[in-house]
Design an enzyme around this catalytic site. Structure first.
Site, PDB file in Angstrom:
ATOM      1  CD  GLU A 184      -8.508  -1.230  -1.465  1.00  0.00           C
ATOM      2  OE1 GLU A 184      -8.309  -0.590  -0.427  1.00  0.00           O
ATOM      3  OE2 GLU A 184      -9.637  -1.396  -1.961  1.00  0.00           O
TER       4      GLU A 184
ATOM      5  CE1 TYR B  86      -7.239  -3.499   1.045  1.00  0.00           C
ATOM      6  CE2 TYR B  86      -4.984  -3.166   1.812  1.00  0.00           C
ATOM      7  CZ  TYR B  86      -6.196  -2.645   1.371  1.00  0.00           C
ATOM      8  OH  TYR B  86      -6.351  -1.297   1.238  1.00  0.00           O
TER       9      TYR B  86
END
Ligand code: GDP
Ligand code: MN
Length: 384
Positions: free
Chosen positions: A193, A105
């Site tokens: 993101e 992530y």
């Protein structure tokens, strides 16, 4: 949407899987028949959680691609935390299927407390970051960027190390984090993101998903995004707003029975708060935007009474230098000529000639008030 986010990634040199967006199952099939290999087909919507919802599927040939795209597009993306209404699927992204070894992530956002950009990294990609924070507290490494100094590759190296990313990421990671940092500033983003940032079994790193939230206030810098915005599907409220000649963000429906019309998003929200404080429930958010002329007022009035459960309308116009007598005349004219159902009107007007304005309204049997709270109280009373 994802494919647009990935177009930005491409510009910043962030590696993305090769692929093509497709507006129909036939287009998806055609692309796959012209390109061999295994493919992943992903719903293009403005919300995440597609994997869990069965909106990310695989295909080995054109027939499978068509069938899978058909299946994905047949039903809307179901509601989840990111969008309680769900969203229709109008296109899919066809992408090279990566042999995934690891999912990490990576994100950058503005941290409210330090008021600086924060880069966040975790080795647990592929799930919501809230879930990561719950299940693996302490796994998210953060770096607060000093914008006067900016980003350097050593920051990326340190983050990858601190987060405990698989060593396979180490070579590619600093440049990818740098690309994300560049985009963040170049386009005025609020959030970028990559979830998951994939490490493949053969050691390559790709942004397998993309989420880019741009700041509306920075959109003027990039006229092309205006066009992107126009291609986005509108929800019912946004469609109604557009039909009434308002911006798509200027109107939103709620469950209450006090209709509201105000000029400026801030005043519109304050008006809704005032209704709540007065013990009532608002039926909508409506910001008339520029110029409260007669026609605009009528369109807004009709929009609210025709599409909400409003039993009364509270109009809250902050005139400033606008002449309130003119606005009042406009309101009277607009509401005398509407063919929609009539509800009692409570109107607060402030600005030049506000007293004359209130007299015009009172003569027309409308309820002029002097303050927002007084107006809210009257409106709630009339709606009961
Ligand atoms: P989201 O659920 O909306 O965030 O959609 P993602 O693009 O993140 O995809 C969800 C999940 O699908 C990923 O976490 C992966 O597990 C899986 N997935 C997506 N692309 C690929 C791929 O190319 N190969 C493999 N094996 N799995 C993939
Ligand atoms: Mn994702």
């Amino acid at each position: 949407m994802e494919h647009q986010g990935k177009e930005l990634f491409r510009r910043a040199g962030i590696p993305i899987p090769r692929g093509q967006d497709a507006a129909s199952p036939a287009d998806a099939g055609e692309f796959v028949s012209a390109n061999s290999g295994e493919w992943v087909i992903k719903a293009q919507v403005l919300m995440g959680g597609r994997g869990k919802a069965g909106k990310v599927k695989f295909a080995k040939n054109a027939d499978e691609a068509r069938a899978v795209a058909q299946e994905i597009m047949a039903t809307p993306m179901p509601p989840n935390r990111q969008n309680p209404k769900g969203e229709p699927v109008n296109s899919v992204l066809v992408e090279e299927k990566l042999p995934i070894a690891k999912e990490a992530y990576l994100a950058i956002a503005i941290d409210r407390t330090t008021k600086s950009p924060v880069i966040m990294v975790s080795p647990f990609g592929g799930m919501d970051i809230e879930e990561v924070a719950e299940k693996h507290p302490g796994s998210i490494a953060k770096f607060f960027v000093n914008t006067a100094i900016g980003y350097s590759p050593f920051i990326g190296r340190e983050l990858a190390f601190k987060a405990g990313l698989d060593p396979g990421y180490r070579k590619a990671f600093p440049a990818i984090a740098g690309g994300v940092y560049d985009l963040f500033f170049r386009y005025g983003a609020k959030l970028i993101e990559i979830n998951p940032l994939v490490l493949t079994t053969d050691g390559r790193v790709f942004a397998s998903d993309a989420k880019v939230e741009l700041d509306d206030d920075a959109l003027y810098k990039n006229p092309e995004f205006k066009k992107w915005e126009e291609t986005l599907p509108l929800d019912e409220d946004e469609k109604l707003a557009a039909q009434a000649g308002l911006g798509t963000r200027n109107f939103r429906r709620f469950d209450g029975n006090v209709g509201t019309i105000a000029n400026g998003a801030g005043l519109a929200m304050a008006t809704m708060d005032a209704v709540k404080n007065a013990g009532g429930n608002f039926a909508n958010f409506l910001d008339v935007g520029g110029g409260a002329n007669a026609e605009r007022v009528r369109n807004c009035y009709e929009l609210v009474v025709n599409h909400t459960g409003a039993k009364v309308m509270f109009i809250n116009i902050f005139g400033g230098i606008t002449r309130c007598d003119e606005v009042a005349k406009g309101i009277v004219e607009a509401l005398n000529t509407t063919k929609s159902r009539k509800v009692p009107l409570v109107i607060r007007l402030t600005g030049t000639n506000e007293e004359q304005g209130r007299k015009i309204l009172a003569d027309a049997k409308m309820t002029p008030v002097e303050t927002m709270d007084e107006g809210a109280a009257r409106a709630v009373e009339l709606a009961a």
